[in-house]
Design a protein around this motif. Structure first.
Motif, PDB file in Angstrom:
ATOM      1  N   UNK A   1       0.806  -1.230   0.000  1.00 36.20           N
ATOM      2  CA  UNK A   1       0.000   0.000   0.000  1.00 36.20           C
ATOM      3  C   UNK A   1       0.833   1.272   0.000  1.00 36.20           C
ATOM      4  N   UNK A   2       2.123   1.167   0.331  1.00 37.57           N
ATOM      5  CA  UNK A   2       3.031   2.310   0.477  1.00 37.57           C
ATOM      6  C   UNK A   2       2.661   3.202   1.656  1.00 37.57           C
ATOM      7  N   UNK A   3       1.756   2.743   2.519  1.00 39.05           N
ATOM      8  CA  UNK A   3       1.443   3.499   3.722  1.00 39.05           C
ATOM      9  C   UNK A   3       2.596   3.385   4.715  1.00 39.05           C
ATOM     10  N   UNK A   4       2.744   4.405   5.566  1.00 36.88           N
ATOM     11  CA  UNK A   4       3.808   4.384   6.566  1.00 36.88           C
ATOM     12  C   UNK A   4       3.583   3.253   7.559  1.00 36.88           C
ATOM     13  N   UNK A   5       4.682   2.653   7.986  1.00 34.26           N
ATOM     14  CA  UNK A   5       4.599   1.522   8.915  1.00 34.26           C
ATOM     15  C   UNK A   5       5.590   1.704  10.052  1.00 34.26           C
ATOM     16  N   UNK A   6       5.141   1.463  11.280  1.00 40.35           N
ATOM     17  CA  UNK A   6       6.008   1.396  12.449  1.00 40.35           C
ATOM     18  C   UNK A   6       5.634   0.133  13.211  1.00 40.35           C
ATOM     19  N   UNK A   7       6.572  -0.792  13.314  1.00 38.23           N
ATOM     20  CA  UNK A   7       6.300  -2.083  13.941  1.00 38.23           C
ATOM     21  C   UNK A   7       7.347  -2.347  15.014  1.00 38.23           C
ATOM     22  N   UNK A   8       6.851  -2.700  16.204  1.00 39.85           N
ATOM     23  CA  UNK A   8       7.730  -3.099  17.308  1.00 39.85           C
ATOM     24  C   UNK A   8       7.576  -4.590  17.559  1.00 39.85           C
ATOM     25  N   UNK A   9       8.686  -5.234  17.872  1.00 39.50           N
ATOM     26  CA  UNK A   9       8.599  -6.650  18.162  1.00 39.50           C
ATOM     27  C   UNK A   9       9.972  -7.263  18.352  1.00 39.50           C
ATOM     28  N   UNK A  10      10.047  -8.570  18.068  1.00 42.81           N
ATOM     29  CA  UNK A  10      11.298  -9.297  18.227  1.00 42.81           C
ATOM     30  C   UNK A  10      11.729  -9.890  16.896  1.00 42.81           C
ATOM     31  N   UNK A  11      13.021  -9.762  16.584  1.00 39.48           N
ATOM     32  CA  UNK A  11      13.587 -10.459  15.431  1.00 39.48           C
ATOM     33  C   UNK A  11      13.834 -11.902  15.850  1.00 39.48           C
TER      34      UNK A  11
ATOM     35  N   UNK B   1      21.296 -12.391  -3.103  1.00 46.06           N
ATOM     36  CA  UNK B   1      20.127 -11.803  -3.771  1.00 46.06           C
ATOM     37  C   UNK B   1      19.104 -11.245  -2.799  1.00 46.06           C
ATOM     38  N   UNK B   2      18.993 -11.830  -1.609  1.00 40.67           N
ATOM     39  CA  UNK B   2      17.959 -11.410  -0.681  1.00 40.67           C
ATOM     40  C   UNK B   2      18.535 -11.117   0.696  1.00 40.67           C
ATOM     41  N   UNK B   3      17.837 -10.223   1.408  1.00 35.57           N
ATOM     42  CA  UNK B   3      18.191  -9.917   2.793  1.00 35.57           C
ATOM     43  C   UNK B   3      16.932  -9.434   3.490  1.00 35.57           C
ATOM     44  N   UNK B   4      16.479 -10.179   4.497  1.00 35.74           N
ATOM     45  CA  UNK B   4      15.299  -9.766   5.236  1.00 35.74           C
ATOM     46  C   UNK B   4      15.326 -10.379   6.624  1.00 35.74           C
ATOM     47  N   UNK B   5      14.488  -9.845   7.506  1.00 37.46           N
ATOM     48  CA  UNK B   5      14.341 -10.390   8.848  1.00 37.46           C
ATOM     49  C   UNK B   5      12.890 -10.820   9.046  1.00 37.46           C
ATOM     50  N   UNK B   6      12.689 -11.762   9.958  1.00 36.34           N
ATOM     51  CA  UNK B   6      11.344 -12.141  10.385  1.00 36.34           C
ATOM     52  C   UNK B   6      11.107 -11.517  11.744  1.00 36.34           C
ATOM     53  N   UNK B   7      10.065 -10.712  11.822  1.00 39.69           N
ATOM     54  CA  UNK B   7       9.760  -9.951  13.037  1.00 39.69           C
ATOM     55  C   UNK B   7       8.396 -10.391  13.557  1.00 39.69           C
ATOM     56  N   UNK B   8       8.325 -10.718  14.839  1.00 42.43           N
ATOM     57  CA  UNK B   8       7.048 -11.013  15.486  1.00 42.43           C
ATOM     58  C   UNK B   8       6.648  -9.795  16.304  1.00 42.43           C
ATOM     59  N   UNK B   9       5.499  -9.184  15.944  1.00 44.33           N
ATOM     60  CA  UNK B   9       5.106  -7.952  16.625  1.00 44.33           C
ATOM     61  C   UNK B   9       4.486  -8.248  17.990  1.00 44.33           C
ATOM     62  N   UNK B  10       4.054  -7.196  18.673  1.00 46.34           N
ATOM     63  CA  UNK B  10       3.557  -7.322  20.042  1.00 46.34           C
ATOM     64  C   UNK B  10       2.247  -8.097  20.128  1.00 46.34           C
TER      65      UNK B  10
ATOM     66  N   UNK C   1       1.819 -10.840  18.228  1.00 38.28           N
ATOM     67  CA  UNK C   1       2.141 -12.197  17.808  1.00 38.28           C
ATOM     68  C   UNK C   1       2.127 -12.418  16.301  1.00 38.28           C
ATOM     69  N   UNK C   2       1.910 -11.369  15.516  1.00 35.60           N
ATOM     70  CA  UNK C   2       1.884 -11.511  14.062  1.00 35.60           C
ATOM     71  C   UNK C   2       3.292 -11.443  13.497  1.00 35.60           C
ATOM     72  N   UNK C   3       3.569 -12.331  12.509  1.00 33.14           N
ATOM     73  CA  UNK C   3       4.885 -12.348  11.868  1.00 33.14           C
ATOM     74  C   UNK C   3       4.902 -11.439  10.638  1.00 33.14           C
TER      75      UNK C   3
ATOM     76  N   UNK D   1       8.951  -8.555   0.372  1.00 29.11           N
ATOM     77  CA  UNK D   1       8.633  -8.596   1.794  1.00 29.11           C
ATOM     78  C   UNK D   1       7.331  -7.847   2.093  1.00 29.11           C
ATOM     79  N   UNK D   2       6.906  -7.910   3.355  1.00 30.40           N
ATOM     80  CA  UNK D   2       5.697  -7.191   3.779  1.00 30.40           C
ATOM     81  C   UNK D   2       5.982  -5.711   4.015  1.00 30.40           C
ATOM     82  N   UNK D   3       7.164  -5.436   4.551  1.00 32.24           N
ATOM     83  CA  UNK D   3       7.515  -4.070   4.957  1.00 32.24           C
ATOM     84  C   UNK D   3       8.871  -3.693   4.372  1.00 32.24           C
ATOM     85  N   UNK D   4       8.959  -2.488   3.853  1.00 37.52           N
ATOM     86  CA  UNK D   4      10.232  -1.914   3.413  1.00 37.52           C
ATOM     87  C   UNK D   4      10.768  -1.063   4.555  1.00 37.52           C
TER      88      UNK D   4
END
Length: 341
Positions: free
Chosen positions: A288-298, A306-315, A317-319, A330-333
């Protein structure tokens, strides 16, 4: 420093010659009457009251009312700390206004690339990159050139350095908690020098010049996030990943929180510590290109050429799959990665 030189520097900061002379004289004498200042400084009696009133408005002098009126110099540390804040604020304001003017005419996506002429000018630009970086500096260069940056690198304690060079041993001035060092895999990896600061500036040049050729030396200076993300990818896949890690980051000693601009730098740090790690990611949702701020654990990461990303579980419990600048799988840039612990 001679008094004449101090007066010239004060004039550059907006004081007149008489104001500069009056303030210096007050620092020598301490709290004084205007007549004493006139006698000691040589400022005409007809001008001294206007000069002292102006210094009072500018914050350099306190006035002690009474008979006679006394004038007290304000501590230089207080004066210049306030002055520095005002100058920085003014610079930021005018820079923002001019940047908006520039973008309104030229747009935001035009890569800016310049040729820098002369070795000393190149060194000045590199020092500027190190001084102005807020998150990280990536360096691939022969030790001969790296040593020229010793003082600038030594001063920076709150950013991450990732450095590739032809080390025989680790220099004392690089043995810091915020420095990651890798020994280059051989001459092919030192064919070029790259200096990259955040996603703001990058500089490149080839072989170091001989002394007699320093004036004919050229380097290339770039300023464009979309361009620099490619340079960052090149730095890691061409240089760092083909070198031998000889000094990891000392993660536990780093002052938290701290920010990272590049996803590959983030994962390089995560490889050298243990997961999970608390993090805040600021960026945009890819779809959507909407702004995103996500807190959680890597909890995991993926890192290939070719690729570089992290898996983050937010507060909740969503990955989330989080990539870096330019992500589209990815889901988030992520544009800013803040390690919280």
């Amino acid at each position: 420093m001679r008094e004449e030189e101090i007066i010239k520097m004060l004039q550059k900061l907006g004081l007149t010659k008489y104001e500069s002379l009056a303030y210096i004289t007050l620092l020598k004498l301490g709290t004084s009457k205007a007549t004493d200042l006139t006698k000691e400084s040589g400022i005409p009696h007809t001008r001294i009251y206007d000069v002292l009133s102006s210094l009072h408005r500018k914050g350099f002098v306190d006035i002690m009312h009474g008979t006679p009126r006394m004038y007290k110099p304000v501590n230089p540390e207080l004066v210049f700390e306030k002055l520095k804040e005002e100058i920085i604020s003014d610079i930021d304001a005018i820079k923002g206004a001019l940047l908006e003017l520039y973008k309104s005419i030229h747009g935001e996506d035009i890569p800016e690339i310049w040729t820098i002429h002369g070795f000393e000018n190149t060194l000045e630009r590199v020092e500027y990159i190190v001084r102005s970086a807020r998150r990280e500096v990536l360096i691939n260069t022969p030790l001969e050139f790296l040593t020229l940056l010793k003082e600038e690198v030594r001063k920076r304690k709150n950013i991450i350095f990732v450095i590739v060079s032809n080390f025989d041993e680790i220099p004392e001035w690089l043995n810091k908690e915020n420095v990651i060092l890798a020994k280059s895999g051989g001459a092919p990896w030192l064919m070029g020098t790259w200096i990259i600061g955040d996603i703001d500036y990058a500089l490149f040049f080839g072989a170091l010049p001989k002394d007699r050729r320093k004036e004919k030396f050229y380097s290339f200076w770039g300023k464009s996030p979309k361009l620099i993300q490619n340079y960052m990818h090149w730095f890691y896949t061409m240089y760092f990943d083909n070198s031998d890690l000889i000094k990891p980051v000392e993660y536990e000693k780093l002052k938290k929180p701290f920010e990272i601009a590049n996803i590959r730098t983030l994962i390089t740090i995560l490889k050298q510590t243990q997961l999970p790690k608390n993090i805040e990611v600021i960026g945009h949702f890819v779809d959507t290109r909407e702004e995103a701020t996500i807190k959680g654990k890597v909890i995991d990461y993926e890192y290939t050429s070719l690729t570089a990303n992290i898996t983050l579980v937010d507060e909740n419990g969503k990955e989330w799959k989080v990539g870096g600048l330019g992500s589209y799988f990815e889901d988030v840039e992520g544009e800013k990665f803040i390690l919280l612990e």
